[in-house]
Write a protein that holds these residues in place. Structure first.
Motif, PDB file in Angstrom:
ATOM      1  N   GLN A  23       0.829  -1.206   0.000  1.00  0.00           N
ATOM      2  CA  GLN A  23       0.000   0.000   0.000  1.00  0.00           C
ATOM      3  C   GLN A  23       0.868   1.264   0.000  1.00  0.00           C
ATOM      4  OE1 GLN A  23      -2.973  -0.301   3.112  1.00  0.00           O
ATOM      5  NE2 GLN A  23      -3.797  -2.201   2.287  1.00  0.00           N
ATOM      6  N   ASP A  56     -10.289   5.801  -3.422  1.00  0.00           N
ATOM      7  CA  ASP A  56     -11.108   6.160  -4.589  1.00  0.00           C
ATOM      8  C   ASP A  56     -11.908   4.955  -5.070  1.00  0.00           C
ATOM      9  OD1 ASP A  56     -10.184   8.701  -4.556  1.00  0.00           O
ATOM     10  OD2 ASP A  56      -9.002   8.577  -6.406  1.00  0.00           O
ATOM     11  N   ILE A  59     -14.123   3.846  -8.530  1.00  0.00           N
ATOM     12  CA  ILE A  59     -14.572   4.180  -9.882  1.00  0.00           C
ATOM     13  C   ILE A  59     -15.558   3.090 -10.303  1.00  0.00           C
ATOM     14  CG2 ILE A  59     -13.873   4.557 -12.273  1.00  0.00           C
ATOM     15  CD1 ILE A  59     -11.014   5.058 -11.182  1.00  0.00           C
ATOM     16  N   ILE A  60     -16.744   3.499 -10.681  1.00  0.00           N
ATOM     17  CA  ILE A  60     -17.710   2.550 -11.218  1.00  0.00           C
ATOM     18  C   ILE A  60     -17.783   2.772 -12.725  1.00  0.00           C
ATOM     19  CG2 ILE A  60     -20.102   1.735 -11.164  1.00  0.00           C
ATOM     20  CD1 ILE A  60     -18.641   1.336  -8.529  1.00  0.00           C
ATOM     21  N   PHE A  61     -17.558   1.719 -13.485  1.00  0.00           N
ATOM     22  CA  PHE A  61     -17.524   1.870 -14.953  1.00  0.00           C
ATOM     23  C   PHE A  61     -18.949   1.854 -15.524  1.00  0.00           C
ATOM     24  CE2 PHE A  61     -13.417  -0.679 -14.378  1.00  0.00           C
ATOM     25  CZ  PHE A  61     -12.695   0.461 -14.146  1.00  0.00           C
ATOM     26  N   ALA A  88     -10.048  -9.058   6.100  1.00  0.00           N
ATOM     27  CA  ALA A  88     -10.717  -7.766   6.302  1.00  0.00           C
ATOM     28  C   ALA A  88     -11.981  -7.667   5.453  1.00  0.00           C
ATOM     29  CB  ALA A  88      -9.758  -6.625   5.972  1.00  0.00           C
ATOM     30  N   VAL A 113      -6.453   0.984 -15.099  1.00  0.00           N
ATOM     31  CA  VAL A 113      -7.904   1.150 -14.948  1.00  0.00           C
ATOM     32  C   VAL A 113      -8.581   0.984 -16.302  1.00  0.00           C
ATOM     33  CG1 VAL A 113      -9.738   2.734 -14.242  1.00  0.00           C
ATOM     34  CG2 VAL A 113      -7.598   2.663 -12.953  1.00  0.00           C
ATOM     35  N   ARG A 156     -11.339  -1.878 -17.436  1.00  0.00           N
ATOM     36  CA  ARG A 156     -12.646  -1.505 -17.999  1.00  0.00           C
ATOM     37  C   ARG A 156     -12.844  -2.145 -19.369  1.00  0.00           C
ATOM     38  NH1 ARG A 156     -15.011   4.647 -18.812  1.00  0.00           N
ATOM     39  NH2 ARG A 156     -17.098   3.992 -19.412  1.00  0.00           N
ATOM     40  N   ARG A 181     -16.303  -3.963 -13.732  1.00  0.00           N
ATOM     41  CA  ARG A 181     -17.351  -2.971 -13.486  1.00  0.00           C
ATOM     42  C   ARG A 181     -16.894  -1.845 -12.561  1.00  0.00           C
ATOM     43  NH1 ARG A 181     -22.543  -3.848 -13.779  1.00  0.00           N
ATOM     44  NH2 ARG A 181     -22.527  -1.592 -13.520  1.00  0.00           N
ATOM     45  N   GLY A 182     -15.766  -2.032 -11.881  1.00  0.00           N
ATOM     46  CA  GLY A 182     -15.336  -0.984 -10.978  1.00  0.00           C
ATOM     47  C   GLY A 182     -13.900  -1.147 -10.525  1.00  0.00           C
ATOM     48  N   TRP A 183     -13.416  -0.113  -9.824  1.00  0.00           N
ATOM     49  CA  TRP A 183     -12.024  -0.085  -9.381  1.00  0.00           C
ATOM     50  C   TRP A 183     -11.987   0.609  -8.025  1.00  0.00           C
ATOM     51  CZ3 TRP A 183      -7.705  -1.642 -12.477  1.00  0.00           C
ATOM     52  CH2 TRP A 183      -6.454  -1.354 -11.923  1.00  0.00           C
ATOM     53  N   ILE A 184     -11.475  -0.062  -7.005  1.00  0.00           N
ATOM     54  CA  ILE A 184     -11.332   0.529  -5.671  1.00  0.00           C
ATOM     55  C   ILE A 184      -9.855   0.505  -5.303  1.00  0.00           C
ATOM     56  CG2 ILE A 184     -11.928   0.338  -3.218  1.00  0.00           C
ATOM     57  CD1 ILE A 184     -14.468  -1.140  -4.025  1.00  0.00           C
ATOM     58  N   VAL A 185      -9.357   1.648  -4.833  1.00  0.00           N
ATOM     59  CA  VAL A 185      -7.949   1.725  -4.452  1.00  0.00           C
ATOM     60  C   VAL A 185      -7.811   1.493  -2.948  1.00  0.00           C
ATOM     61  CG1 VAL A 185      -5.852   3.122  -4.486  1.00  0.00           C
ATOM     62  CG2 VAL A 185      -7.536   3.364  -6.319  1.00  0.00           C
ATOM     63  N   LYS A 186      -6.994   0.510  -2.575  1.00  0.00           N
ATOM     64  CA  LYS A 186      -6.711   0.231  -1.162  1.00  0.00           C
ATOM     65  C   LYS A 186      -5.812   1.332  -0.586  1.00  0.00           C
ATOM     66  CE  LYS A 186      -5.970  -4.703  -2.069  1.00  0.00           C
ATOM     67  NZ  LYS A 186      -4.900  -5.699  -2.051  1.00  0.00           N
ATOM     68  N   PRO A 187      -5.864   1.529   0.708  1.00  0.00           N
ATOM     69  CA  PRO A 187      -6.779   0.902   1.659  1.00  0.00           C
ATOM     70  C   PRO A 187      -8.193   1.435   1.502  1.00  0.00           C
ATOM     71  CG  PRO A 187      -5.371   2.499   2.771  1.00  0.00           C
ATOM     72  CD  PRO A 187      -4.894   2.415   1.364  1.00  0.00           C
ATOM     73  N   PHE A 188      -9.162   0.548   1.675  1.00  0.00           N
ATOM     74  CA  PHE A 188     -10.550   0.915   1.432  1.00  0.00           C
ATOM     75  C   PHE A 188     -11.264   1.240   2.745  1.00  0.00           C
ATOM     76  CE2 PHE A 188     -10.298  -3.684   1.998  1.00  0.00           C
ATOM     77  CZ  PHE A 188     -11.248  -3.910   2.971  1.00  0.00           C
ATOM     78  N   VAL A 215     -17.644   2.253   2.192  1.00  0.00           N
ATOM     79  CA  VAL A 215     -17.552   2.432   0.739  1.00  0.00           C
ATOM     80  C   VAL A 215     -17.531   1.064   0.043  1.00  0.00           C
ATOM     81  CG1 VAL A 215     -16.063   3.268  -1.132  1.00  0.00           C
ATOM     82  CG2 VAL A 215     -16.403   4.658   0.927  1.00  0.00           C
ATOM     83  N   THR A 220     -20.468  -0.198  -2.525  1.00  0.00           N
ATOM     84  CA  THR A 220     -20.113  -0.561  -3.901  1.00  0.00           C
ATOM     85  C   THR A 220     -20.555  -1.987  -4.208  1.00  0.00           C
ATOM     86  OG1 THR A 220     -18.181   0.886  -3.755  1.00  0.00           O
ATOM     87  CG2 THR A 220     -18.206  -0.725  -5.541  1.00  0.00           C
ATOM     88  N   ARG A 234     -24.329  -2.241  -4.481  1.00  0.00           N
ATOM     89  CA  ARG A 234     -24.841  -1.638  -5.720  1.00  0.00           C
ATOM     90  C   ARG A 234     -24.637  -2.562  -6.920  1.00  0.00           C
ATOM     91  NH1 ARG A 234     -22.619   4.108  -8.217  1.00  0.00           N
ATOM     92  NH2 ARG A 234     -23.384   3.811 -10.331  1.00  0.00           N
ATOM     93  N   LEU A 235     -23.477  -3.193  -6.973  1.00  0.00           N
ATOM     94  CA  LEU A 235     -23.145  -3.972  -8.169  1.00  0.00           C
ATOM     95  C   LEU A 235     -23.534  -5.442  -8.065  1.00  0.00           C
ATOM     96  CD1 LEU A 235     -19.637  -2.482  -9.062  1.00  0.00           C
ATOM     97  CD2 LEU A 235     -21.835  -2.008 -10.147  1.00  0.00           C
TER      98      LEU A 235
END
Lengths: 197, 131
Positions: free
Chosen positions: A115, A193, A195-197, B18, B93, B97, B102-109, B113, B117, B120-121
Motif C-alpha cells: 500500500q 477512490d 470508480i464505477i464503470f 478484512a 484502470v 474496464r 465494473r469498478g475499481w477501488i484503491v486500497k486501503p478501502f 464504501v 459498492t 450496488r453492483l
C-alpha cells in the motif's frame, strides 16, 4: 542497541544516486522530493489503519521486513518496510481486531508495504514517472537496519507509534544507459477512490 | 433468501480477512481465492457468485489477466468484477474496464464504501446467478 540514521545524509547525495550517475536528473525526482513522498505515503498508510505515528531518528534492532522491487523507464529499486515482531503483533491486533499469528503478521506487513509503494507510485505518476511493482516478500533476521555506507539508500523514514518503531526506506538506482526521463504527468486514482464503470 | 455470494481474490490473507469480516457483517456470503488462477477455477466451477473483488498484483495469474480470461467466456459476461488494489494507474484502470470489469477501488478501502459498492453492483450478479 539503538542506531541513529540520518535521512539528511542520504539527501546530500542529490544528483549521484548509488553507484551510477543520473545524467539528467529531474528536479521533480530529487532526493528531497522522494524523501517527502516516502514520509507522507508511509504515515498516510499507517494512519489509514488507525496507527498514528511521529517522525523519529532512532531505530532499534528490527527483526522483520517486507521488500517490494519495482522497475520503470530508467529506474529500478525497492521499497522496504521493517519493524520488530512485538511492534508488528501489536499493530496487527489493533488494526485487524484479532491477535493473528506470525504468518498473518508477515502477510499484513507485506500488504502494508504494498500500500505504501502503491501510494508512492501514484505520486511518481504525477511527476511523469511510471513504475511497475513486483510482489512483496518478507524476511526475518536480526538487527535489520539500513546500511548508511550504502549510497543507494536514497531515502528512509523512521516513524514511532505507541507500539514501537516502523522504518521505511527506498532504494533507487538509475543507469547511464537508461537515464530516467519524466513522461507526461498522469493523475492516478488515489487510496480510497472508487470508480464505477 | 440466500445471501449474495462474493468472491474475494487476493494474495494477502489480511485483505481477505478484512473483506470477509466487513462484508459478512453486511449480510454477504464471502468465499476466498489466493491468486488469479484459483479465482478463475472457482468462477468457472461455481455459478452462484454474485460479484468478484479482485486484486491486481498477484502470483501465478494477475488480476487483470484473470478478468480478461474470465470475460472472454460469454457465460461470465454479466458477472460483476471490481478490482480492489493498491494500483491507481490510469492505464491499468482502462485495461480493466476494456476487459469488462465494473469498478475499481484503491486500497486501503473504507468499510462503508466497500459495502455500498458491493451492494450496488452485486444485484446484477445475483440476477445472472439466478438464470
Amino acid at each position: 542497541m539503538t542506531h541513529h540514521v540520518s535521512p539528511e545524509a542520504a539527501i546530500d547525495l542529490d544528483v549521484v544516486w548509488g553507484p551510477m550517475r543520473l545524467d539528467k536528473p529531474s528536479a521533480s525526482l530529487s532526493s528531497e522530493a522522494l524523501q517527502a513522498d516516502l514520509d507522507g505515503c508511509t504515515a498516510e498508510v499507517l494512519a489509514s489503519h488507525g496507527i498514528r505515528v511521529a517522525r523519529d531518528r532512532r531505530v532499534g534492532d528490527l527483526g522483520i521486513a517486507s521488500v517490494i522491487g519495482f522497475t520503470g523507464e530508467g529506474l529500478a529499486g525497492a521499497l522496504g518496510l521493517a519493524t520488530t515482531d512485538p511492534t508488528l503483533a501489536t499493530l496487527y491486533a489493533r488494526s485487524m481486531g484479532s491477535p493473528g499469528d506470525l504468518a498473518a503478521h508477515s502477510d499484513w506487513l507485506r500488504e502494508l508495504s504494498n500500500q505504501v509503494l502503491g501510494r508512492l507510485k501514484g505520486r511518481l505518476l504525477t511527476k511523469g514517472y511510471a513504475i511497475h511493482l513486483a510482489i512483496p516478500q518478507s524476511v526475518r533476521g536480526m538487527s535489520l537496519v539500513p546500511n548508511e555506507s550504502r549510497r543507494s539508500h536514497i531515502a528512509w523514514t523512521v516513524l514511532t507509534s505507541p507500539a514501537g518503531v516502523v522504518l521505511a526506506w527506498l532504494d533507487l538506482e538509475t543507469s547511464d544507459a537508461m537515464a530516467a526521463e519524466a513522461g507526461p504527468s498522469v493523475a492516478p486514482s488515489e487510496s480510497g477512490d472508487v470508480i464505477i464503470f | 433468501m440466500n445471501q449474495p455470494r462474493i468472491l474475494i481474490i487476493d494474495d494477502s490473507k489480511a485483505i481477505r480477512l478484512a473483506v470477509r469480516s466487513t462484508l459478512s457483517r453486511a449480510g454477504f456470503d464471502v468465499i476466498e481465492a489466493r491468486d488469479g488462477e484459483q479465482g478463475r477455477e472457482i468462477i468457472t466451477s461455481q455459478s452462484d457468485i454474485s460479484l468478484v473483488l479482485c486484486d491486481v498484483n498477484m502470483p501465478r495469474l494477475n488480476g487483470l489477466s484473470m478478468v480478461e480470461l474470465i470475460k472472454a467466456d460469454p457465460s461470465h459476461a454479466e458477472l460483476p468484477v471490481v478490482m480492489l488494489t493498491t494500483e491507481g494507474e490510469p492505464a491499468m484502470v482502462r485495461r480493466a474496464r476494456a476487459a469488462g470489469a465494473r469498478g475499481w477501488i484503491v486500497k486501503p478501502f473504507k468499510d462503508d464504501v466497500l459495502v455500498a459498492t458491493v451492494r450496488r453492483l452485486a444485484q446484477a450478479g445475483c440476477e445472472q446467478a439466478a438464470k
